[in-house]
Design a protein around this motif. Structure first.
Motif, PDB file in Angstrom:
ATOM      1  N   HIS A   1       9.400  27.791 -28.205  1.00 39.15           N
ATOM      2  CA  HIS A   1       8.596  27.975 -29.411  1.00 39.15           C
ATOM      3  C   HIS A   1       7.221  28.505 -29.024  1.00 39.15           C
ATOM      4  CE1 HIS A   1      11.695  25.138 -30.720  1.00 39.15           C
ATOM      5  NE2 HIS A   1      11.489  25.594 -31.940  1.00 39.15           N
ATOM      6  N   ASN A   2       6.566  29.125 -29.968  1.00 39.53           N
ATOM      7  CA  ASN A   2       5.262  29.733 -29.730  1.00 39.53           C
ATOM      8  C   ASN A   2       4.155  28.751 -30.128  1.00 39.53           C
ATOM      9  OD1 ASN A   2       3.175  31.545 -29.305  1.00 39.53           O
ATOM     10  ND2 ASN A   2       3.525  32.675 -31.210  1.00 39.53           N
ATOM     11  N   VAL A   3       3.895  27.789 -29.269  1.00 33.42           N
ATOM     12  CA  VAL A   3       2.938  26.728 -29.577  1.00 33.42           C
ATOM     13  C   VAL A   3       1.509  27.248 -29.438  1.00 33.42           C
ATOM     14  CG1 VAL A   3       2.059  24.467 -28.874  1.00 33.42           C
ATOM     15  CG2 VAL A   3       4.530  24.910 -28.902  1.00 33.42           C
ATOM     16  N   LYS A   4       0.744  27.099 -30.500  1.00 33.08           N
ATOM     17  CA  LYS A   4      -0.642  27.555 -30.514  1.00 33.08           C
ATOM     18  C   LYS A   4      -1.639  26.408 -30.392  1.00 33.08           C
ATOM     19  CE  LYS A   4      -0.010  31.977 -30.985  1.00 33.08           C
ATOM     20  NZ  LYS A   4      -0.404  32.887 -29.871  1.00 33.08           N
ATOM     21  N   ALA A   5      -1.223  25.204 -30.783  1.00 35.89           N
ATOM     22  CA  ALA A   5      -2.131  24.058 -30.709  1.00 35.89           C
ATOM     23  C   ALA A   5      -1.340  22.797 -30.410  1.00 35.89           C
ATOM     24  CB  ALA A   5      -2.904  23.892 -32.014  1.00 35.89           C
ATOM     25  N   VAL A   6      -1.886  21.978 -29.504  1.00 36.14           N
ATOM     26  CA  VAL A   6      -1.336  20.660 -29.199  1.00 36.14           C
ATOM     27  C   VAL A   6      -2.422  19.641 -29.503  1.00 36.14           C
ATOM     28  CG1 VAL A   6      -0.295  19.166 -27.465  1.00 36.14           C
ATOM     29  CG2 VAL A   6       0.063  21.651 -27.341  1.00 36.14           C
ATOM     30  N   VAL A   7      -2.158  18.753 -30.452  1.00 36.64           N
ATOM     31  CA  VAL A   7      -3.140  17.754 -30.865  1.00 36.64           C
ATOM     32  C   VAL A   7      -2.824  16.436 -30.169  1.00 36.64           C
ATOM     33  CG1 VAL A   7      -4.311  16.694 -32.825  1.00 36.64           C
ATOM     34  CG2 VAL A   7      -3.134  18.893 -33.117  1.00 36.64           C
ATOM     35  N   VAL A   8      -3.827  15.836 -29.539  1.00 33.42           N
ATOM     36  CA  VAL A   8      -3.639  14.598 -28.778  1.00 33.42           C
ATOM     37  C   VAL A   8      -4.564  13.520 -29.330  1.00 33.42           C
ATOM     38  CG1 VAL A   8      -3.693  13.518 -26.505  1.00 33.42           C
ATOM     39  CG2 VAL A   8      -3.077  15.946 -26.720  1.00 33.42           C
ATOM     40  N   MET A   9      -3.978  12.423 -29.790  1.00 30.00           N
ATOM     41  CA  MET A   9      -4.738  11.277 -30.302  1.00 30.00           C
ATOM     42  C   MET A   9      -4.166  10.027 -29.639  1.00 30.00           C
ATOM     43  SD  MET A   9      -5.342  10.287 -34.312  1.00 30.00           S
ATOM     44  CE  MET A   9      -6.792   9.392 -34.869  1.00 30.00           C
ATOM     45  N   ILE A  10      -4.844   9.546 -28.610  1.00 27.85           N
ATOM     46  CA  ILE A  10      -4.302   8.459 -27.797  1.00 27.85           C
ATOM     47  C   ILE A  10      -5.436   7.657 -27.173  1.00 27.85           C
ATOM     48  CG2 ILE A  10      -4.185   9.759 -25.617  1.00 27.85           C
ATOM     49  CD1 ILE A  10      -1.314   7.559 -26.915  1.00 27.85           C
ATOM     50  N   VAL A  11      -5.269   6.368 -27.043  1.00 26.04           N
ATOM     51  CA  VAL A  11      -6.077   5.427 -26.252  1.00 26.04           C
ATOM     52  C   VAL A  11      -6.249   4.085 -26.950  1.00 26.04           C
ATOM     53  CG1 VAL A  11      -8.558   5.714 -26.886  1.00 26.04           C
ATOM     54  CG2 VAL A  11      -7.889   5.362 -24.487  1.00 26.04           C
ATOM     55  N   ALA A  12      -5.997   3.991 -28.254  1.00 30.40           N
ATOM     56  CA  ALA A  12      -6.201   2.723 -28.969  1.00 30.40           C
ATOM     57  C   ALA A  12      -5.377   1.599 -28.358  1.00 30.40           C
ATOM     58  CB  ALA A  12      -5.862   2.883 -30.446  1.00 30.40           C
ATOM     59  N   ASN A  13      -4.123   1.886 -28.019  1.00 32.91           N
ATOM     60  CA  ASN A  13      -3.277   0.843 -27.444  1.00 32.91           C
ATOM     61  C   ASN A  13      -3.646   0.527 -26.008  1.00 32.91           C
ATOM     62  OD1 ASN A  13      -1.631   0.385 -29.744  1.00 32.91           O
ATOM     63  ND2 ASN A  13      -0.612   2.323 -29.345  1.00 32.91           N
ATOM     64  N   ASN A  14      -4.230   1.488 -25.296  1.00 34.89           N
ATOM     65  CA  ASN A  14      -4.741   1.190 -23.958  1.00 34.89           C
ATOM     66  C   ASN A  14      -5.807   0.096 -24.019  1.00 34.89           C
ATOM     67  OD1 ASN A  14      -3.454   3.858 -23.658  1.00 34.89           O
ATOM     68  ND2 ASN A  14      -4.350   3.842 -21.619  1.00 34.89           N
ATOM     69  N   TYR A  15      -6.642   0.159 -25.044  1.00 38.58           N
ATOM     70  CA  TYR A  15      -7.684  -0.851 -25.225  1.00 38.58           C
ATOM     71  C   TYR A  15      -7.139  -2.156 -25.802  1.00 38.58           C
ATOM     72  CZ  TYR A  15     -11.760   2.135 -24.279  1.00 38.58           C
ATOM     73  OH  TYR A  15     -12.718   2.916 -23.680  1.00 38.58           O
ATOM     74  N   GLY A  16      -5.907  -2.138 -26.287  1.00 36.18           N
ATOM     75  CA  GLY A  16      -5.341  -3.332 -26.896  1.00 36.18           C
ATOM     76  C   GLY A  16      -5.872  -3.591 -28.287  1.00 36.18           C
ATOM     77  N   PHE A  17      -5.915  -2.544 -29.097  1.00 35.83           N
ATOM     78  CA  PHE A  17      -6.458  -2.672 -30.448  1.00 35.83           C
ATOM     79  C   PHE A  17      -5.739  -3.749 -31.252  1.00 35.83           C
ATOM     80  CE2 PHE A  17      -6.895  -1.283 -34.914  1.00 35.83           C
ATOM     81  CZ  PHE A  17      -8.281  -1.254 -35.006  1.00 35.83           C
ATOM     82  N   ALA A  18      -4.439  -3.906 -31.023  1.00 38.03           N
ATOM     83  CA  ALA A  18      -3.677  -4.937 -31.735  1.00 38.03           C
ATOM     84  C   ALA A  18      -4.243  -6.323 -31.472  1.00 38.03           C
ATOM     85  CB  ALA A  18      -2.208  -4.888 -31.310  1.00 38.03           C
ATOM     86  N   ASP A  19      -4.560  -6.591 -30.219  1.00 41.20           N
ATOM     87  CA  ASP A  19      -5.100  -7.905 -29.861  1.00 41.20           C
ATOM     88  C   ASP A  19      -6.456  -8.142 -30.507  1.00 41.20           C
ATOM     89  OD1 ASP A  19      -2.881  -8.329 -28.250  1.00 41.20           O
ATOM     90  OD2 ASP A  19      -3.858  -7.494 -26.476  1.00 41.20           O
TER      91      ASP A  19
END
Length: 410
Positions: A157-175
């Motif tokens: 596929h001709n991908v023009k943009a990759v959006v990355v939203m990550i780190v909340a679970n690394n910090y343990g937001f649930a806890d």
């Protein structure tokens, strides 16, 4: 920090469970079948989203909040999270149909994000919920990390943009959410037990911990770039968008309910002491977003930018005094005129109402249908007809022609 004095309510147990699930910011067994372009730089343009539940579409079924009939806010129905014709490709990834990936306008989209995901893959053991991280994990069961899934998709596929939203679970937001709500429920107003001074919670946001998580984001961004190189792309052919988290709850001076009594949780679904709410605004969300911004920059790539959503929901947040439940604002249902401007864009922290459904514990304190559609509008503007750009997104009033909240990217 002191011990709990005693239970304020039997609802504490259910609320704790709700908050645990709420923070599961969220897998990939098989890619959705998407007809598309030939490959790098050739064919119909495409956008790919990677990350956790904040971008997968968790809570995207519900448009606003109510303590009345769930049907009045049910925008997508019981199949909201199906990403295959018969159900979810990966259980509890909750990739909703309202997720921001689907910007339309002749652009193909694939949502590879998963509720509960961290920067690296987890939940691979027997009986565990598989959570693909932004890595190249693969196993004999055909499960793949999000970076590997991206590589496979991008190669055809001709991908023009990759959006990355990550780190909340690394910090343990649930806890964090769990502790704040539980401490509010189980301590009296004359001897408040704060989550923000519990050492095991506060230690998640020290400078050293923030440096570690920033490095984890940087490494995830670099793995995205590696996936695209492996698929045959040059950095001139696409952009990586690091996306920050929206703030789900306002500071105490903008709260709709007082911290004492029961209304803050019984009605609003946002039980926490003022001091902890302010700490979440001043420390927790900024720490996560600084890791996104700084980690994206630290990758040192020529084709990255940041889409900043931190204040995008201001005025529409959970328990904010500028919005309310349907019944508080005199609105019949989510389709009623003015619903988007008068109701919340973040799901309540629900407790006993999830026991028999249709609400699910993990939907709590996530962007709902309106929030997801607002994010979609922001991403479309960031895509910018293929000339991808970053910026800060803010809401206006009313809906556009595609049924999304009006948003402005600056």
């Amino acid at each position: 920090m002191r011990g709990v004095i005693g239970p304020r309510s039997l609802r504490g147990y259910a609320c704790t469970a709700a908050a645990v699930a709420a923070g599961a910011f969220g897998g990939i067994a098989a890619l959705p079948a998407v007809a598309g372009a030939d490959g790098p730089g050739v064919g119909t343009p495409a956008v790919v989203t990677l990350g956790d539940s904040a971008i997968s579409g968790e809570a995207g079924r519900w448009a606003g909040n109510t303590n009345g009939s769930s049907g009045n806010i049910d925008a997508l129905g019981s199949t909201a999270y199906w990403d295959t014709p018969t159900g979810e490709a990966i259980r509890n990834c909750h990739r909703s149909r309202s997720a921001q990936a689907y910007i339309g306008g002749g652009v193909l989209s694939v949502n590879l994000a998963c509720s509960g995901a961290r920067t690296t893959t987890g939940g691979t053991g027997s009986g565990e919920d598989y959570k693909p991280g932004i890595d190249f994990y693969s196993d004999a069961q055909g499960r793949r990390g999000q970076a590997l899934a991206l590589q496979e998709y991008a190669s055809t596929h001709n991908v023009k943009a990759v959006v990355v939203m990550i780190v909340a679970n690394n910090y343990g937001f649930a806890d964090v959410v769990t502790r704040c709500v539980t401490n509010w429920l189980t301590s009296p107003s004359w001897w408040k037990n704060y989550c923000s001074d519990d050492s095991d919670i506060a230690d998640r946001f020290t400078p050293a911990r923030q440096a570690t998580e920033t490095a984890n984001v940087r490494d995830a961004i670099l793995r995205v770039a590696q996936a695209m190189r492996n698929a045959g792309y040059t950095t001139a052919q696409y952009k990586i968008i690091g996306q920050t988290y929206w703030n789900p709850i306002p500071r105490s001076d903008r709260a709709r309910y007082p911290e004492t009594g029961w209304d803050r949780q019984n009605i609003g679904g946002c039980g926490a002491w003022n001091r902890d709410v302010n700490w979440a605004n001043d420390v927790v969300v900024p720490a996560m977003n600084n890791s996104v911004r700084n980690g994206t920059a630290a990758a040192g790539l020529p084709n990255t930018t940041v889409l900043d959503l931190q204040t995008a929901f201001d005025g529409r947040r959970l328990c904010e005094n500028t919005v309310g439940l349907l019944e508080e604002r005199g609105i019949a249902n989510w389709r009623s005129a003015g619903a988007v401007d008068n109701t919340e864009w973040v799901n309540q922290i629900r407790t006993v109402t999830t026991i028999v459904g249709p609400y699910q514990l993990q939907e709590s304190i996530h962007a709902n249908y309106w929030g997801q559609m607002a994010m979609r509008n922001c991403l479309r503007q960031a895509y910018n007809g293929g000339a991808v750009r970053g910026g800060t997104c803010a809401h206006g009033t009313g809906l556009n022609g595609q049924g999304e909240p009006n948003m402005t990217l600056r």
